[in-house]
Motif scaffolding. Sequence first.
Motif, mmCIF file in Angstrom:
data_model
loop_
_atom_site.group_PDB
_atom_site.id
_atom_site.type_symbol
_atom_site.label_atom_id
_atom_site.label_comp_id
_atom_site.label_asym_id
_atom_site.label_seq_id
_atom_site.Cartn_x
_atom_site.Cartn_y
_atom_site.Cartn_z
ATOM 1 N N VAL A 110 0.749 -1.173 -0.070
ATOM 2 C CA VAL A 110 -0.465 0.107 0.360
ATOM 3 C C VAL A 110 0.822 1.605 -0.246
ATOM 4 C CG1 VAL A 110 -2.453 1.189 1.972
ATOM 5 C CG2 VAL A 110 -1.736 -1.595 0.834
ATOM 6 N N VAL A 111 1.825 1.041 0.473
ATOM 7 C CA VAL A 111 3.107 2.241 1.247
ATOM 8 C C VAL A 111 4.129 1.839 1.472
ATOM 9 C CG1 VAL A 111 1.674 3.209 3.414
ATOM 10 C CG2 VAL A 111 2.884 5.082 1.778
ATOM 11 N N TYR A 112 4.198 2.183 1.286
ATOM 12 C CA TYR A 112 6.181 2.647 2.465
ATOM 13 C C TYR A 112 7.100 4.218 2.321
ATOM 14 C CZ TYR A 112 10.780 1.173 3.894
ATOM 15 O OH TYR A 112 11.991 0.683 4.736
ATOM 16 N N ALA A 113 7.092 4.261 3.877
ATOM 17 C CA ALA A 113 7.457 5.300 3.991
ATOM 18 C C ALA A 113 8.482 5.325 5.438
ATOM 19 C CB ALA A 113 6.095 6.485 4.743
ATOM 20 N N GLU A 114 9.476 6.155 5.686
ATOM 21 C CA GLU A 114 10.429 6.183 6.858
ATOM 22 C C GLU A 114 10.478 7.406 7.667
ATOM 23 O OE1 GLU A 114 13.830 4.868 4.983
ATOM 24 O OE2 GLU A 114 14.058 3.222 5.215
ATOM 25 N N VAL A 115 10.800 7.489 8.462
ATOM 26 C CA VAL A 115 11.073 8.414 9.503
ATOM 27 C C VAL A 115 12.620 8.718 9.862
ATOM 28 C CG1 VAL A 115 10.416 10.114 11.477
ATOM 29 C CG2 VAL A 115 8.799 7.991 10.806
ATOM 30 N N HIS A 116 12.504 10.406 9.582
ATOM 31 C CA HIS A 116 14.323 10.577 9.339
ATOM 32 C C HIS A 116 14.134 12.064 10.137
ATOM 33 C CE1 HIS A 116 15.748 7.334 6.517
ATOM 34 N NE2 HIS A 116 14.708 7.651 6.033
ATOM 35 N N GLY A 117 14.188 11.929 11.199
ATOM 36 C CA GLY A 117 14.703 12.900 11.803
ATOM 37 C C GLY A 117 13.003 13.763 12.428
ATOM 38 N N ASP A 118 12.656 14.780 12.258
ATOM 39 C CA ASP A 118 11.631 15.413 11.817
ATOM 40 C C ASP A 118 10.987 15.291 10.169
ATOM 41 O OD1 ASP A 118 9.034 15.970 12.971
ATOM 42 O OD2 ASP A 118 9.486 18.746 12.653
#
Length: 688
Positions: free
Chosen positions: A432-440
Amino acid sequence: MAKDTEKLIRQLSLISFLMAERRPVTALEIKQEVEGYSGMNDDAFARRFYADRAELESLGIELKVDKPAEGYYEAENYSLPPQNFYLPAIEFNDSELGALRTALSLLDGEFAYAEPLRLALQQLSWGKPSPLAAPEQRTVALGVTAAAGGRELSQRLSKIETAIFRRKTIVFDYYTMGRDAEEQRKVDPYHLLFRGGQFYLVGYSHERGDVRVFRLSRIRGKVGYASKAEHDFPPPEEFDPRVYATRTDWQLGDPVATARVWLSDRIDWLVERHFGHAGRISAAAEADDAPDDGVVFETEYADSRQVVSWVLGLGERARILGPPELAEEAAERLALIVERHENALEPAPASRAKRPEPQRDHPDPDSRQEAPIRPERFARLVTLAGILIDAAREGRKLHARAVRESLQLTDPELREDIDLLNVVNFGGGSYVVYAEVHGDEIEVDPEPYGDNFAKPARLLPLEAKALVAAIDLLGDHIPEGSLASAREKIVSALGRDPAVEGLQITTATGDDSEVAQVVSRAIAEHRLLELEYYKENEDEFTKRRVEPYQLLNGQEGWYVHAFDPERDAPRSFRLDRIRTATILDEEFEPRPGIEPDTRGWPRTGEVPASRAARVWVSPERARWAREDRRVVEELRDRAVVVEVHYAGDDWLVREILKEAGDAVVLEPDEARLAVLDAAQALAGAAAA
């Protein structure tokens, strides 16, 4: 991986798979393609798939099942029609969106259902400026809100809300005021009411074998489930929560008789506005036992004392005509008021040990507590998926802080939700989706993702309930736009009214919507307002020309906070006391600093810079006084002395008359004598 997380991955993957296929699929295909099912044996898959379907259905997401003429579940075909998942389009105008925006800004942090309300508004404003980023509003203020009131009460509310949703029988210890006893209760919870600043549970009491109403602040200790079963009782048949929401104080119980009450023509319009739904009104001239003016109000009652209390509080403008036993009780209670105020009452000696203070019903006005009702994580994940997919489509990065604030998430919760969504897929390695958190910042990968979550999903029951409850709490008191028309559109799109499915907001006073709409327009246009206002203390109507600034609610109803040029001072006028309101052509320039103190009299009921009276309350009514008043002395005979703040004798006199002989002014003497004079005048009028 936690079981709840596994379940959410299965359910979201199931939805995405069915939406992506756009055709009926077999159970075998689901077992092979959907994340979470493939490793199960046939029996485990059958159980899990059935449970997931049932839970999705309870959330309002119903799979379509094509059944063969004969055969097992493996022969069934399953699909998810778009209309069973997506939110029907609702065309709000700018005025309605402005009103919804104001509702959230007013209730954020002051509403037990604030978090599901946020998600609901996020869905409703899809593709439009978000109501979550509203500027601070100044045209409406709230003294009384639907906050739960304290950590313990919040936990009870949350547990009961879940029990209603899951149809789970609950057990708890309950303090019964009438018997002054703490007893265990086993209840099938049907509905929640918010009335007069309090949450109430309506449910089937196993001990009484009937439906009963329980005030949440009188529940002691924790609320527990009676069993470990998934459901304990079926949906109640022929249960109408509106019956309980519209009852007056004297109708809370099984009716015993019908009261006939004469009402002066000074207040007949006011009583009709407040209580017209609770009885029948006819001209007094048609009755042989009533004065020629005014009306006769007939209303069923379950509690005679409550009827007598209400009528005595109206003073010489009302009188009980029948039945004879009710009129006799009113006369006896009036005689008791006279007797106890003729000479200074000698109360019993003070008790050595002061009873513990009861739980405060109102939240600390200086604290903003966390909303107790959290939305289902399923709803949060669906909303987050939409936010991420929108960002991916536009090729932009998201600020993690903005997403956390929008969805009221902590940083670990946001990361955990994103990790879960990264696993959701619709078969064949298509995620469905691919996301990553990098810092803010949150980066969303532009690889193929599911457009199935790029449109707003249906409002889940809790979201719909929160949305309509917020609208009903504020009513037609938003100058920025119409909540009434927004409510109609929401109910039409949902196909049902969420107010009958678990939470209903009832107002403290009657219908003031017509007056509120006129006042709201005057506020928005900065135009002078002419009021025909009923001054209850003087029993007279006055004309007032004022500059309206804010609508404000309090313990007794809604007010317009205004500046009165004639008196050169701010004043607040109760909307239900305004017989007519007229907008004048003359505009005014808003003055700075004309704002009410919402933490003062609207929330506490006590006016500033007022006098204090010491009032004795009988042992029979002391328990109620401990809930609502500040007790300054406990007496050996179980009576109490409370402190009542008041600005004028007329108000205090009415409050004492309403206590129907169970309250006596100890001091000051002039206040005690004012009560005596009023009671003697009433007794003389009744005897005439």
